[in-house]
Motif scaffolding. Structure first.
Motif, PDB file in Angstrom:
ATOM      1  N   ILE A  72      36.248   7.017  -5.076  1.00  0.00           N
ATOM      2  CA  ILE A  72      36.040   7.816  -6.144  1.00  0.00           C
ATOM      3  C   ILE A  72      34.957   8.801  -6.012  1.00  0.00           C
ATOM      4  N   ASP A  73      34.462   9.542  -7.227  1.00  0.00           N
ATOM      5  CA  ASP A  73      33.750  10.602  -6.967  1.00  0.00           C
ATOM      6  C   ASP A  73      32.257   9.901  -6.783  1.00  0.00           C
ATOM      7  N   ALA A  74      32.138   8.734  -7.123  1.00  0.00           N
ATOM      8  CA  ALA A  74      30.626   8.068  -6.794  1.00  0.00           C
ATOM      9  C   ALA A  74      30.502   7.889  -5.514  1.00  0.00           C
ATOM     10  N   ALA A  75      31.370   7.816  -4.630  1.00  0.00           N
ATOM     11  CA  ALA A  75      30.971   7.662  -3.059  1.00  0.00           C
ATOM     12  C   ALA A  75      30.265   8.959  -2.608  1.00  0.00           C
ATOM     13  N   LYS A  76      30.172  10.053  -3.438  1.00  0.00           N
ATOM     14  CA  LYS A  76      29.722  11.166  -2.769  1.00  0.00           C
ATOM     15  C   LYS A  76      28.318  11.241  -3.135  1.00  0.00           C
ATOM     16  N   GLY A  77      27.634  10.644  -3.971  1.00  0.00           N
ATOM     17  CA  GLY A  77      26.172  10.841  -4.172  1.00  0.00           C
ATOM     18  C   GLY A  77      25.668   9.586  -5.354  1.00  0.00           C
ATOM     19  N   ALA A  78      26.354   8.471  -4.882  1.00  0.00           N
ATOM     20  CA  ALA A  78      25.922   7.173  -5.808  1.00  0.00           C
ATOM     21  C   ALA A  78      24.515   6.556  -5.055  1.00  0.00           C
ATOM     22  N   SER A  79      24.630   6.542  -3.656  1.00  0.00           N
ATOM     23  CA  SER A  79      23.373   5.852  -3.096  1.00  0.00           C
ATOM     24  C   SER A  79      22.007   6.762  -3.401  1.00  0.00           C
ATOM     25  N   ALA A  80      22.130   8.032  -3.526  1.00  0.00           N
ATOM     26  CA  ALA A  80      21.031   8.583  -3.625  1.00  0.00           C
ATOM     27  C   ALA A  80      20.133   8.400  -5.052  1.00  0.00           C
ATOM     28  N   SER A  81      20.756   8.030  -5.960  1.00  0.00           N
ATOM     29  CA  SER A  81      20.288   7.769  -7.301  1.00  0.00           C
ATOM     30  C   SER A  81      20.051   6.165  -7.646  1.00  0.00           C
ATOM     31  N   THR A  82      20.505   5.558  -6.345  1.00  0.00           N
ATOM     32  CA  THR A  82      20.115   3.817  -6.686  1.00  0.00           C
ATOM     33  C   THR A  82      18.512   3.703  -6.542  1.00  0.00           C
ATOM     34  N   PRO A  83      17.981   3.055  -7.634  1.00  0.00           N
ATOM     35  CA  PRO A  83      16.537   2.698  -7.402  1.00  0.00           C
ATOM     36  C   PRO A  83      16.072   1.742  -6.293  1.00  0.00           C
ATOM     37  N   ASP A 108       0.695  -1.116  -0.015  1.00  0.00           N
ATOM     38  CA  ASP A 108      -0.016   0.260  -0.055  1.00  0.00           C
ATOM     39  C   ASP A 108       0.930   1.246  -0.108  1.00  0.00           C
ATOM     40  N   GLU A 109       0.293   2.483  -0.210  1.00  0.00           N
ATOM     41  CA  GLU A 109       0.927   3.782  -0.135  1.00  0.00           C
ATOM     42  C   GLU A 109       1.697   4.142   1.091  1.00  0.00           C
ATOM     43  N   ASN A 110       1.257   3.594   2.185  1.00  0.00           N
ATOM     44  CA  ASN A 110       2.058   3.772   3.449  1.00  0.00           C
ATOM     45  C   ASN A 110       3.147   3.252   3.523  1.00  0.00           C
ATOM     46  N   ASN A 111       3.005   1.823   3.188  1.00  0.00           N
ATOM     47  CA  ASN A 111       4.285   1.162   3.382  1.00  0.00           C
ATOM     48  C   ASN A 111       5.334   1.572   2.418  1.00  0.00           C
ATOM     49  N   LEU A 112       5.020   2.144   1.358  1.00  0.00           N
ATOM     50  CA  LEU A 112       5.907   2.277   0.088  1.00  0.00           C
ATOM     51  C   LEU A 112       6.750   3.793   0.405  1.00  0.00           C
ATOM     52  N   LYS A 113       5.757   4.554   1.290  1.00  0.00           N
ATOM     53  CA  LYS A 113       6.458   5.810   1.778  1.00  0.00           C
ATOM     54  C   LYS A 113       7.289   5.672   2.904  1.00  0.00           C
ATOM     55  N   ALA A 114       6.998   4.838   3.906  1.00  0.00           N
ATOM     56  CA  ALA A 114       8.061   4.290   4.688  1.00  0.00           C
ATOM     57  C   ALA A 114       9.294   3.917   4.340  1.00  0.00           C
ATOM     58  N   LYS A 115       9.027   2.979   3.336  1.00  0.00           N
ATOM     59  CA  LYS A 115      10.427   2.378   2.786  1.00  0.00           C
ATOM     60  C   LYS A 115      11.155   3.409   2.211  1.00  0.00           C
ATOM     61  N   ARG A 116      10.523   4.197   1.504  1.00  0.00           N
ATOM     62  CA  ARG A 116      11.201   5.248   0.472  1.00  0.00           C
ATOM     63  C   ARG A 116      12.010   6.132   1.770  1.00  0.00           C
ATOM     64  N   GLY A 117      11.046   6.417   2.798  1.00  0.00           N
ATOM     65  CA  GLY A 117      11.993   7.170   3.917  1.00  0.00           C
ATOM     66  C   GLY A 117      13.319   6.687   4.468  1.00  0.00           C
ATOM     67  N   LEU A 118      12.916   5.497   4.683  1.00  0.00           N
ATOM     68  CA  LEU A 118      14.376   4.846   5.394  1.00  0.00           C
ATOM     69  C   LEU A 118      15.509   4.774   4.284  1.00  0.00           C
ATOM     70  N   VAL A 119      15.196   4.352   3.176  1.00  0.00           N
ATOM     71  CA  VAL A 119      16.092   4.223   2.098  1.00  0.00           C
ATOM     72  C   VAL A 119      16.786   5.513   1.837  1.00  0.00           C
ATOM     73  N   ASP A 120      16.208   6.636   1.784  1.00  0.00           N
ATOM     74  CA  ASP A 120      16.747   8.073   1.629  1.00  0.00           C
ATOM     75  C   ASP A 120      17.295   8.487   2.974  1.00  0.00           C
ATOM     76  N   GLU A 121      17.089   8.124   4.214  1.00  0.00           N
ATOM     77  CA  GLU A 121      17.949   8.378   5.369  1.00  0.00           C
ATOM     78  C   GLU A 121      19.278   7.560   5.162  1.00  0.00           C
ATOM     79  N   TYR A 122      19.283   6.348   4.697  1.00  0.00           N
ATOM     80  CA  TYR A 122      20.317   5.520   4.662  1.00  0.00           C
ATOM     81  C   TYR A 122      21.408   6.086   3.533  1.00  0.00           C
ATOM     82  N   ALA A 123      20.665   6.635   2.431  1.00  0.00           N
ATOM     83  CA  ALA A 123      21.583   7.091   1.290  1.00  0.00           C
ATOM     84  C   ALA A 123      22.046   8.234   1.756  1.00  0.00           C
ATOM     85  N   ALA A 124      21.316   9.028   2.643  1.00  0.00           N
ATOM     86  CA  ALA A 124      21.974  10.265   3.139  1.00  0.00           C
ATOM     87  C   ALA A 124      23.216  10.197   3.872  1.00  0.00           C
ATOM     88  N   ASN A 125      23.132   9.342   4.776  1.00  0.00           N
ATOM     89  CA  ASN A 125      24.068   8.902   5.742  1.00  0.00           C
ATOM     90  C   ASN A 125      25.435   8.358   4.835  1.00  0.00           C
TER      91      ASN A 125
END
Length: 326
Positions: free
Chosen positions: A311-322, A60-77
């Motif tokens: 390398i440069d990919a370490a600075k922003g690779a996770s944010a673009s990972t699907p 459902d939409e709530n689980n998808l939003k929660a999962k995206r929030g956790l992935v975005d937090e992990y990618a930011a760190n």
């Protein structure tokens, strides 16, 4: 009633036994009921746990939003950590191929001079693993990366000398991808597909193999300083460590030589060598009757060290990972 009056002790005993049996039966019945209730509750909870494990997540939409929030937090760190690592590692400065060759020869002469001062023996043909570039120029596109690679090798050899390594017997390195021949188009396409599946690569691993001769104290110091940024500015990881005695077997009795004691001088020209009257002369040294035959040999150590370059990919690779499965 007449029997009870005539046999009061026996009647009392039978009465106690009967009352005890009734009480014991009541307790047993209560324990059995409690056991049945606990068993039913346990089986019910076990069924619920098994059902939860086998149930798929509700898309459902709530689980998808929660999962995206956790992935975005992990990618930011991860991106923060990657950016910090890029800042901490020494930068790669652009150099030309002829400049790299000049730098290589200057570093070889500098380290050889430092080795003589620190009493560290280097191989006869010592070039930090860049032997082919002492007489030939590298590819123009590889000169900058080779220069950074050379800086790491110089810091590593200097660390060997600082820690008290007696000799560097072998020093080898892995080649950079830009040094090797280009792979075929099919192989490159296959590697590109694999990289897409596992995500972008954030670092390059360069393997360094060394064989050293040193003592136990310098070995412990070297291992600790490899992970200390103040002593080793480049990121390293000790992947393999093999330690052997320099002499696997003890010496033969015929190989042990006891030094001869120097006998005191007697007689001779007492006029020229006559000591002063008030001089206190120590007694002559006792003859040597034992010498150590084991425990004075050095260690032969083989180390496989991974030099990590982010390398440069370490600075922003996770944010673009699907997200998986989307």
């Amino acid at each position: 009633m007449d029997w009870i009056r005539e046999n009061k002790p026996l009647a009392a005993i039978l009465g106690v036994i009967t009352a005890g049996s009734l009480a014991l039966g009541y307790l047993l019945f209560g324990a059995w009921n409690s056991y049945s209730e606990v068993k039913e509750s346990y089986l019910a909870q076990g069924g619920q746990v098994a059902a939860l494990k086998s149930t798929r997540l509700s898309p459902d939409e709530n689980n998808l939003k929660a999962k995206r929030g956790l992935v975005d937090e992990y990618a930011a760190n991860v991106n923060k950590l990657g950016g910090a690592l890029l800042i901490l590692q020494p930068p790669v400065s652009p150099v030309k191929d002829i400049e790299f060759q000049t730098k290589l020869k200057a570093k070889i002469a500098e380290v050889r001079k430092s080795a003589v001062a620190s009493k560290t023996v280097l191989p006869a043909e010592f070039a930090f693993g860049f032997d082919e570039y002492t007489s030939g120029l590298p590819k123009a596109e590889a000169a900058a990366e080779l220069s950074s690679y050379l800086d790491a090798m110089v810091e590593l050899v200097k660390l060997f000398m600082t820690c008290g390594v007696q000799s560097v017997d072998v020093l080898e390195r892995s080649k950079l991808p830009v040094e090797q021949e280009q792979a075929s188009a099919t192989l490159q396409q296959r590697r590109g597909q694999q990289q897409t599946m596992v995500g972008p690569q954030i670092f390059e691993k360069r393997e360094i193999s060394v064989i050293l001769t040193l003592d136990q104290g310098p070995l412990q110091l070297l291992i600790s300083r490899l992970a200390n940024p103040s002593d080793m500015p480049f990121f390293t990881s000790l992947r393999l460590l093999r330690v052997e005695n320099q002499m696997p077997e003890g010496p033969l009795r015929a190989d042990v030589r006891v030094p001869e004691a120097v006998a005191p001088v007697e007689g001779g020209n007492t006029t020229a060598a006559a000591p002063a009257a008030d001089e206190i002369k120590p007694p002559p040294p006792a003859p040597v009757d034992s010498v150590p035959v084991i425990g004075r040999e050095q260690l032969k150590v083989r180390m496989e060290i991974d030099l990590l370059k982010f390398i440069d990919a370490a600075k922003g690779a996770s944010a673009s990972t699907p997200l998986p499965g989307r």
